[in-house]
Design a protein around this motif. Structure first.
Motif, short mmCIF file in Angstrom:
data_model
loop_
_atom_site.label_atom_id
_atom_site.label_comp_id
_atom_site.label_asym_id
_atom_site.label_seq_id
_atom_site.Cartn_x
_atom_site.Cartn_y
_atom_site.Cartn_z
N ALA A 188 -5.32 -4.08 1.46
CA ALA A 188 -6.47 -2.71 2.43
C ALA A 188 -7.21 -4.28 3.42
O ALA A 188 -8.24 -4.44 4.86
N SER A 209 0.88 -1.20 -0.45
CA SER A 209 -0.73 0.10 -0.19
C SER A 209 1.00 1.18 0.06
O SER A 209 2.20 0.62 0.16
N ASP A 210 -0.02 2.68 -0.72
CA ASP A 210 1.01 3.58 -0.48
C ASP A 210 1.90 3.94 0.63
O ASP A 210 2.75 4.19 1.56
N GLN A 236 -5.52 2.66 7.20
CA GLN A 236 -6.14 3.33 6.16
C GLN A 236 -6.47 3.49 5.25
O GLN A 236 -7.11 4.29 4.46
N GLN A 237 -5.46 2.18 4.50
CA GLN A 237 -5.83 1.56 3.23
C GLN A 237 -7.05 0.87 3.31
O GLN A 237 -7.17 1.39 2.15
N SER A 250 -8.83 4.33 2.01
CA SER A 250 -8.82 4.78 0.36
C SER A 250 -9.12 3.80 -0.54
O SER A 250 -9.43 3.83 -1.28
N GLU A 293 -12.85 4.48 -1.28
CA GLU A 293 -13.15 5.17 -2.24
C GLU A 293 -12.76 5.22 -3.76
O GLU A 293 -12.42 5.31 -4.58
N TYR A 294 -11.28 3.88 -4.06
CA TYR A 294 -11.16 3.35 -4.68
C TYR A 294 -11.86 2.68 -5.77
O TYR A 294 -11.93 2.32 -7.08
N GLN A 348 -4.76 -2.88 -4.31
CA GLN A 348 -5.19 -2.02 -3.40
C GLN A 348 -5.69 -3.28 -2.18
O GLN A 348 -6.78 -3.10 -1.16
#
Length: 818
Positions: free
Chosen positions: A665, A521-522, A548-549, A552, A555-556, A661
């Protein structure tokens, strides 16, 4: 006399002489004396011989920094330019020290014997064992002295001298064990192979007539290919029918890959730069269309796609034109091929575009078979245009056996005319990626000849079965490959015992790996960049980053697929894989309501009524068989139920970004295929790189690194049965075995999901338990055991074992040494 030095001098002379054919790279035995003088007689060469009237050939040999260098070649009558040099790299475990030495090989027409004699005496070598924890170089002081080899005969091919050297070492027998002198472990009195990797010959001054007209126009590509042509390192071409290339996006990426092989191939190509021993080149078809989940096809304008470029050639007049060529197929029909390329992490990947043949990926039926065969022909002609001779061709899956056929046809064609093919010294490595029979095809011989042309149906792939002749792709690949590898230890065992038992001596296992950088993840990527070592990253950090992922990722999902979870703060259970029968995602259908159900309410489960787990559930992937298509319909129907809406999502898709992702996640990742049917699997690895727990079948890749009850859970329904019996039952798709796995596997999955979510809530809500510590262990162990770096180094050993001739046994010895 020093065996290694003298043999390498002879080999070097043979490599540097144009027009002289060479055998497979030398295999020199490490021996300890004393021995008595051993005369060796070698038969005279014929087709490729040094003829009468040749001046002596002299060359200077020196050792420095782990490399043996040969230079100062002089052979006036053979038009060999002086001051050519050839670097021969020592293996990673064979350090060399010493000053310069001289060795000479001379051929003299005054010899009178038609069968020349080569007399050599053995000399002891001192080769201490490896030192250091990281496989550092052996401290190896080689003593040597100048020697003169008199090679006399009317027609003496230097390849015969090499055979004589090998014969000398084969007949030598030491008087004491190698272990007496700190050598590697070995049986008493048994000489041990010492691999000396012979590097590729110095680049030819002339161009092959089939080479592309002009030079590569793009400076970056020209530099990469130029470095390969001038390098001493061997070249490996790694071939596949599919690959997910992260340099591409959207439909263009999905047009070229569909499943686990595609993800793995893209990562493997990008890892070749980590090997010091070889250069890597990827080659695959470039499919003209992308077909979506509804079966709608759309053409890709590849010339306009970012991340991929046509290969351009600049002619003598300065004009740049695309590299294109015609490929003859099925005895006369020609098809035009254009070449594109992608820079896959420093490895050039060439994609062969012929819309009439490569319309879409895996079209099925006869069209797919013709793709296999045409790709074989196109590859051979492309390598001639590129003018690079691969030392090894790696075939990913038996369907690529047609490449081996086409290569051998080219060698035979040139041999009948007294010439050498570009592939005369090429050898094959075969990798099988699944035990599923659908990927191990065979055909009636005469029918196949009609479909692909008789020249592509060689005897090597023909077997007699049930009173008829059958062309078997897996058997053909195994016959022609030096080594065949499965992609996990279990898969190698299944392949050797059930699928290819007659080739079990050739079969080894290399555990598939993944590239952590590609799947972080980022948040994890940023934390890794700041860390001095992975060990300093805590489980608490991984948990917070993961939460947090999850936000995110929600949203993706909304941006990319128009759906999202109503409450993304819930824990997430996920799995994105191809929907096919043996992957068993259908096991989840009866559990969806319970997994996403409220924690205060009870629901039916395979273990009776239980309170809901209060999680979100994500299932994704493309349906690739009838069973998978039925599951897809049921999952879509469940997602539309009002009581499950916003809690259960089914994503009809695949691709790099979705998988990255999702794996980063999900708090718990599942992969639950039938036992022994998943050769390796890699999606679980990608979750673990982010510190996530896995629930997986006790089969394939998870066995290599998952700690049951700690970093995840292994569903082991048949642990009390003999392995081979279980493998055979699932190989024939025994309905009773499948039903037993589904019933007992569902119960185990229920138990492990309940245990996993219980630990999750204990940590997330009360700060209790070991969940975060387990995340840290999953993160660290996966990096050590199943990273792409670990995997590619093992392939490096496999390639070395092919080149040095030690084969599967040599590979296993190198692997054991670490």
């Amino acid at each position: 006399m020093d065996h290694n030095k003298n043999a390498l001098a002879v080999l070097a002379a043979a490599v540097l002489l144009p027009g002289l054919s060479m055998p497979a790279p030398a295999q020199i035995r490490r021996v300890q004396g004393p021995f008595k003088k051993t005369p060796i007689s070698a038969a005279a060469g014929s087709a490729t011989a040094l003829c009468a009237g040749i001046q002596p050939i002299s060359l200077k040999v020196s050792l420095s920094n782990g490399s043996l260098k040969i230079s100062g070649v002089s052979a006036p009558n053979l038009d060999v330019p002086a001051k050519q040099s050839l670097a021969i790299q020592a293996p990673a475990d064979m350090g060399m020290r010493g000053g310069p030495a001289m060795a000479q090989a001379s051929a003299d027409e005054r010899g009178v014997s038609p069968v020349p004699e080569l007399s050599l005496s053995a000399k002891a070598l001192s080769l201490p064992a490896a030192v250091g924890d990281q496989g550092s170089l052996i401290e190896n002081l080689v003593k040597y002295e100048p020697q003169l080899l008199a090679l006399r005969g009317n027609q003496l091919g230097l390849e015969k001298a090499v055979e004589g050297m090998k014969a000398l070492f084969d007949t030598a027998r030491p008087e004491k064990s190698l272990d007496d002198n700190n050598g590697p472990e070995s049986g008493a009195g048994e000489p041990q192979w010492l691999p000396i990797s012979l590097a590729r010959a110095a680049p030819r001054a002339e161009r092959r007539p089939e080479a592309m007209p002009g030079v590569l126009a793009e400076e970056k590509l020209r530099a990469v290919i130029g470095a390969m042509r001038s390098s001493a390192k061997p070249v490996v071409t790694d071939l596949s029918l599919e690959a997910f290339l992260p340099e591409l996006e959207g439909a263009s990426q999905l047009a070229l890959g569909v499943g686990g092989l595609g993800f793995l191939t893209g990562e493997t190509w990008g890892a070749y730069g980590r090997l010091d021993s070889v250069h890597g080149i990827g080659v695959m078809p470039l499919y003209d269309q992308y077909v979506d989940v509804e079966g709608r096809a759309s053409r890709i304008a590849w010339e306009n796609e970012p991340g991929i470029r046509p290969v351009m050639v600049r002619g003598e007049d300065g004009r740049e034109i695309p590299l294109q060529f015609e490929v003859e197929f099925k005895g006369g029909r020609e098809n035009r091929v254009s070449v594109f390329w992608v820079d896959r992490g420093g490895t050039p990947v060439f994609l062969l575009h012929s819309p009439g043949m490569f319309q879409r990926l895996y079209p099925g039926g006869n069209e797919q078979l013709r793709q296999y065969a045409f790709f074989a022909r196109a590859y051979v002609e492309f390598m001639k245009k590129l003018d690079i001779a691969p030392e090894i061709i790696r075939l990913n899956e038996p369907q690529l056996v047609f490449v081996a056929n086409a290569v051998k046809n080219d060698v035979d064609f040139h041999g009948r005319r007294g010439k050498r093919s570009l592939f005369s010294d090429t050898r094959f490595a075969g990798t099988t990626h699944t035990p599923e029979r659908a990927a191990l095809p065979f055909w009636d011989v005469e029918w196949l000849k009609g479909e692909v042309g008789p020249e592509l149906v060689r005897d090597e792939m023909i077997v007699y079965r049930q009173g008829g002749r059958v062309a078997d792709a897996a058997i053909g690949m195994a016959r022609m490959a030096d080594i065949v590898n499965g992609v996990s230890e279990e898969h190698a065992k299944v392949t050797a015992s059930i699928l290819l038992p007659e080739f079990q001596e050739k079969i080894v296992g290399i555990q598939n790996g993944s590239d952590p950088e590609r799947w972080y993840s980022d948040g994890v990527r940023n934390r890794v960049k700041r860390a001095r070592s992975l060990d300093e990253i805590s489980g608490d950090e991984l948990f917070r980053i993961g939460r947090q992922q999850t936000l995110s990722f929600n949203e993706y999902l909304q941006d990319s697929f128009g759906v999202s979870f109503s409450n993304p703060d819930r824990p997430l259970v996920g799995g994105v894989r191809r929907l096919v029968q043996y992957k068993e995602q259908g096991m989840l259908i009866a559990m969806v309501e319970w997994i996403v159900g409220d924690r205060e309410h009870e629901y039916e489960t395979p273990l009776g009524r239980k309170k809901g787990l209060g999680a979100n559930l994500l299932i994704g992937g493309l349906a690739r068989d009838e069973v998978g298509a039925q599951w897809r319909r049921e999952f879509l129907a469940l997602m539309r139920r009002p009581d499950l809406k916003g809690r259960f999502l089914f994503i009809d898709g695949s691709g790099d970004e979705l998988l990255r992702q999702a794996t980063s996640a999900s708090d718990i990742w599942f992969s639950i295929p039938d036992p022994t049917r998943e050769a390796s699997g890699t999606s679980d690895q990608r979750a673990a790189f982010n510190g996530k727990h896995n629930i997986a079948s006790a089969t394939g890749g998870p066995l290599a690194y998952l700690l049951h009850g700690v970093t995840g859970w292994l569903i082991d329904v048949f642990q009390d049965r003999p392995f081979i019996d279980t493998a055979r039952r699932f190989d024939i798709k025994d309905p009773a075995a499948i039903a037993e796995y589904r019933a007992k596997g569902s119960m185990a999955l229920t138990e492990y999901l309940e245990e996993a979510l219980g630990r999750y809530y204990a940590y997330a809500e009360r700060g209790e338990g070991s969940w975060a510590d387990e995340m840290r262990l999953a993160f660290l162990i996966s990096h050590f055991k199943v990273s792409i770096g670990t995997m590619i180094q093992k392939y490096g050993l496999l390639f070395q074992s092919i080149l040095d001739g030690t084969g599967p046994a040599g590979f296993l010895k190198k692997l054991k040494r670490g």
